[in-house]
Design an enzyme around this catalytic site. Sequence first.
Site, PDB file in Angstrom:
ATOM      1  N   GLU A  80      -4.088  18.634  12.967  1.00  0.00           N
ATOM      2  CA  GLU A  80      -5.360  18.069  12.504  1.00  0.00           C
ATOM      3  C   GLU A  80      -5.785  16.980  13.484  1.00  0.00           C
ATOM      4  O   GLU A  80      -5.008  16.076  13.786  1.00  0.00           O
ATOM      5  CB  GLU A  80      -5.151  17.463  11.104  1.00  0.00           C
ATOM      6  CG  GLU A  80      -6.372  16.761  10.583  1.00  0.00           C
ATOM      7  CD  GLU A  80      -6.070  15.874   9.381  1.00  0.00           C
ATOM      8  OE1 GLU A  80      -4.986  15.985   8.767  1.00  0.00           O
ATOM      9  OE2 GLU A  80      -6.926  15.034   9.079  1.00  0.00           O
ATOM     10  N   LYS A 125     -28.147  23.599   9.033  1.00  0.00           N
ATOM     11  CA  LYS A 125     -28.432  23.030  10.361  1.00  0.00           C
ATOM     12  C   LYS A 125     -27.326  22.069  10.857  1.00  0.00           C
ATOM     13  O   LYS A 125     -26.918  22.167  12.027  1.00  0.00           O
ATOM     14  CB  LYS A 125     -29.794  22.330  10.332  1.00  0.00           C
ATOM     15  CG  LYS A 125     -30.352  21.999  11.706  1.00  0.00           C
ATOM     16  CD  LYS A 125     -30.726  23.224  12.530  1.00  0.00           C
ATOM     17  CE  LYS A 125     -32.143  23.669  12.263  1.00  0.00           C
ATOM     18  NZ  LYS A 125     -32.438  24.980  12.860  1.00  0.00           N
ATOM     19  N   HIS A 166      10.025   2.187  -1.799  1.00  0.00           N
ATOM     20  CA  HIS A 166       8.758   2.819  -2.190  1.00  0.00           C
ATOM     21  C   HIS A 166       8.992   4.227  -2.725  1.00  0.00           C
ATOM     22  O   HIS A 166       8.959   5.188  -1.943  1.00  0.00           O
ATOM     23  CB  HIS A 166       7.822   2.899  -0.977  1.00  0.00           C
ATOM     24  CG  HIS A 166       7.336   1.577  -0.508  1.00  0.00           C
ATOM     25  ND1 HIS A 166       6.098   1.087  -0.849  1.00  0.00           N
ATOM     26  CD2 HIS A 166       7.924   0.641   0.265  1.00  0.00           C
ATOM     27  CE1 HIS A 166       5.940  -0.107  -0.292  1.00  0.00           C
ATOM     28  NE2 HIS A 166       7.037  -0.401   0.387  1.00  0.00           N
ATOM     29  N   GLN A 195       9.502  -8.135  -5.911  1.00  0.00           N
ATOM     30  CA  GLN A 195       9.732  -9.520  -5.463  1.00  0.00           C
ATOM     31  C   GLN A 195       9.003 -10.491  -6.392  1.00  0.00           C
ATOM     32  O   GLN A 195       9.537 -11.560  -6.721  1.00  0.00           O
ATOM     33  CB  GLN A 195       9.266  -9.682  -4.017  1.00  0.00           C
ATOM     34  CG  GLN A 195      10.068  -8.797  -3.036  1.00  0.00           C
ATOM     35  CD  GLN A 195       9.567  -8.860  -1.595  1.00  0.00           C
ATOM     36  OE1 GLN A 195       8.531  -9.461  -1.304  1.00  0.00           O
ATOM     37  NE2 GLN A 195      10.299  -8.227  -0.687  1.00  0.00           N
ATOM     38  N   CYS A 198       8.308  -2.897  -4.342  1.00  0.00           N
ATOM     39  CA  CYS A 198       8.429  -3.754  -3.161  1.00  0.00           C
ATOM     40  C   CYS A 198       7.936  -5.167  -3.470  1.00  0.00           C
ATOM     41  O   CYS A 198       8.633  -5.912  -4.153  1.00  0.00           O
ATOM     42  CB  CYS A 198       7.744  -3.106  -1.968  1.00  0.00           C
ATOM     43  SG  CYS A 198       8.460  -3.677  -0.413  1.00  0.00           S
ATOM     44  N   GLN A 206     -24.631  24.107  12.282  1.00  0.00           N
ATOM     45  CA  GLN A 206     -25.022  24.710  13.569  1.00  0.00           C
ATOM     46  C   GLN A 206     -24.907  23.692  14.703  1.00  0.00           C
ATOM     47  O   GLN A 206     -24.382  23.977  15.771  1.00  0.00           O
ATOM     48  CB  GLN A 206     -26.480  25.190  13.516  1.00  0.00           C
ATOM     49  CG  GLN A 206     -26.737  26.305  12.524  1.00  0.00           C
ATOM     50  CD  GLN A 206     -28.222  26.653  12.481  1.00  0.00           C
ATOM     51  OE1 GLN A 206     -28.911  26.622  13.496  1.00  0.00           O
ATOM     52  NE2 GLN A 206     -28.725  26.974  11.311  1.00  0.00           N
ATOM     53  N   GLY A 260       2.582  -5.011  -1.145  1.00  0.00           N
ATOM     54  CA  GLY A 260       1.561  -5.754  -0.404  1.00  0.00           C
ATOM     55  C   GLY A 260       2.166  -6.791   0.525  1.00  0.00           C
ATOM     56  O   GLY A 260       3.385  -6.998   0.564  1.00  0.00           O
ATOM     57  N   LYS A 295     -10.259  16.914   5.864  1.00  0.00           N
ATOM     58  CA  LYS A 295      -9.501  17.700   6.853  1.00  0.00           C
ATOM     59  C   LYS A 295      -8.020  17.718   6.510  1.00  0.00           C
ATOM     60  O   LYS A 295      -7.344  18.720   6.688  1.00  0.00           O
ATOM     61  CB  LYS A 295      -9.647  17.072   8.247  1.00  0.00           C
ATOM     62  CG  LYS A 295     -10.901  17.422   8.976  1.00  0.00           C
ATOM     63  CD  LYS A 295     -10.780  17.116  10.453  1.00  0.00           C
ATOM     64  CE  LYS A 295     -10.408  15.692  10.774  1.00  0.00           C
ATOM     65  NZ  LYS A 295     -11.393  14.665  10.534  1.00  0.00           N
ATOM     66  N   GLY A 296      -7.537  16.573   6.028  1.00  0.00           N
ATOM     67  CA  GLY A 296      -6.115  16.470   5.678  1.00  0.00           C
ATOM     68  C   GLY A 296      -5.765  17.441   4.559  1.00  0.00           C
ATOM     69  O   GLY A 296      -4.704  18.078   4.579  1.00  0.00           O
ATOM     70  N   GLU A 301       7.034   6.024  -4.259  1.00  0.00           N
ATOM     71  CA  GLU A 301       5.808   6.834  -4.169  1.00  0.00           C
ATOM     72  C   GLU A 301       5.763   7.720  -2.928  1.00  0.00           C
ATOM     73  O   GLU A 301       5.065   8.726  -2.912  1.00  0.00           O
ATOM     74  CB  GLU A 301       4.566   5.926  -4.244  1.00  0.00           C
ATOM     75  CG  GLU A 301       4.272   5.051  -3.027  1.00  0.00           C
ATOM     76  CD  GLU A 301       4.992   3.710  -3.024  1.00  0.00           C
ATOM     77  OE1 GLU A 301       6.037   3.589  -3.701  1.00  0.00           O
ATOM     78  OE2 GLU A 301       4.539   2.779  -2.329  1.00  0.00           O
ATOM     79  N   SER A 344     -17.409  12.345   8.404  1.00  0.00           N
ATOM     80  CA  SER A 344     -15.993  12.076   8.129  1.00  0.00           C
ATOM     81  C   SER A 344     -15.773  12.252   6.631  1.00  0.00           C
ATOM     82  O   SER A 344     -16.713  12.490   5.877  1.00  0.00           O
ATOM     83  CB  SER A 344     -15.632  10.671   8.591  1.00  0.00           C
ATOM     84  OG  SER A 344     -16.464   9.740   7.965  1.00  0.00           O
TER      85      SER A 344
HETATM   86  N1  GLN Z   1       5.579  -8.428   1.987  1.00  0.00           N
HETATM   87  C1  GLN Z   1       6.842  -8.031   1.418  1.00  0.00           C
HETATM   88  C2  GLN Z   1       7.923  -7.878   2.474  1.00  0.00           C
HETATM   89  O1  GLN Z   1       7.628  -7.743   3.645  1.00  0.00           O
HETATM   90  C3  GLN Z   1       6.688  -6.746   0.616  1.00  0.00           C
HETATM   91  C4  GLN Z   1       6.327  -5.548   1.444  1.00  0.00           C
HETATM   92  C5  GLN Z   1       5.821  -4.387   0.638  1.00  0.00           C
HETATM   93  O2  GLN Z   1       5.400  -4.540  -0.514  1.00  0.00           O
HETATM   94  N2  GLN Z   1       5.822  -3.214   1.229  1.00  0.00           N
HETATM   95  O3  GLN Z   1       9.084  -7.893   2.150  1.00  0.00           O
END
Ligand code: GLN
Length: 540
Positions: free
Chosen positions: A143, A191, A509, A387, A383, A194, A356, A19-20, A511, A15
Amino acid sequence: MSKTKFIFVLGGVSSSLGKGIISSSIAKLLKARGFSVTILKLDPYINIDPGTLNPYEHGECYVTEDGAETDLDLGHYERFSNVPTSQANNVTTGIIYQTVINKERKGEFLGETVQVIPHITDEIKYRIKMLANKGNYDFLVTEIGGTVGDIESLPYIEAVRQMRWELGRNCIVVHLTLVPYLAAAGELKTKPTQHSVKTLLESGVQPDIIVCRTEKHLSENLKNKIALFCNVTSSSVIECIDAESIYEVPVLMHKEHLDDEILSKAKVRCDAEPELTNWIKFLDKLKHPKYEVNIGLVGKYVELKDAYKSINESFVHAGADNECKVRIRTIHSESITDATVAEKLEGLDGVLVAPGFGHRGIEGKITAIRYVREHKIPFLGICLGMQCAVIEFGRNILGLNEANSTEFDTETPYPVIDMMEMQKKISGMGGTMRLGAYPCKLKKGSKVYDIYKTENISERHRHRFEFNNEYLTQYQKAGMTPVGINEKDNLVEIMELKGHPWFIGVQFHPEYKSTVASPHPLFRAFVRAALEYSGKLKKK
Ligand code: GLN
């Protein structure tokens, strides 16, 4: 009948061979030759989606525009191709079985015994063909997660075998394997490749092209040997040498003629070379930065390489855009206390506090935010990071002792972050957050308005909690200003701090939307702010 050509990418030997990245590179090269392409990730696990998976299990959960919680490989695909994906681009064994079992309960199989073959394999094939037909694509790159030989991937491989049989040359199988270098023998070894091809053959699938991941160049002799043992022409044995950056892979694969080989196997004529001018310009900036900044990434999964994948990649895009190497220092939020914060954040030109869930590491994040606020270090909170900035400001500026999010303390006297009204009645965990793209209106005259250069933006979300509007006036008066609002649901999406050079918290987000072709404006501006903070660039 669809005109789509189906390219399957299967991994062997080990792994984590990428592949991605190979699938995304194939898609990128075909797209750069003017074809319409999309990608499908088939994941052999039984979860419906990775949304309920802990990052320790499966790395980052990527979120699409339409709010699907998907495998992080879809992120690579979007970053490479600059084309958004959707729910239909990621299918798991969980989804396949759920669909088949629901049909069985409705009596749709009319008394048949429901079996892996044909019912599960039919559903897999249906999902593949449905995506191809939906966009009427020239190519669909599929994939298959896992490694050839895994019990759980067998139905997928069987579906590939059947599709080959049905579609002949319209189906191409690319097998990615590892050719290890044995230092003691001083040799590359064929090998395992193969054996992996033999395992595939046991399932009735002959690969058309073998992509060999390797640390050292493959000689012609070695390619011939692999070709001979694996029933392919030696031009179909493609070297995939380790690269410094994943973004070099499409160019390397083109040099190795992977795209030519696919086109010739699929009997598609294309005289045009792939249009990679901007991609190569990006690589050039990436490899030859003029500047360097140090950015701290504060999170609780920092020991995991893939947990903050999209954030790391966004810094790569934004760094190249600023001709700047972004050095990321990961800092475990649980290691930050009043006593350690100065040392942990020393020498940083900017700090990002990560998204998080759950209370672990929260106090460290809050302590880090207090430090960057007081020391005027550029800050981006994403996020949960936003907060935490709200909690910190409540506790230390507004005097709301023990202010908190009800996610971490249901009894807090000051629930400055609280569960969204629309979330309160939901009990299931899977796919029930506020997910996907929502519009947001920016306040004219704000920093973010200046950054985005437009009033109406749309960003992707994944959360259950929000800023509690009961505290809005208090925050605003004291200098933490809501500068981005979702007007329909009256949700605060962005907070900015007055009197600080660059302090922005976003509930969404950014990102997930940064790509090579369009680095995200917030990340670009954040890197720029870090450069200014470091004194390497003067303020604009
Ligand atoms: N735990 C937080 C919420 O649910 C923040 C979520 C996150 O950071 N994606 O609002």
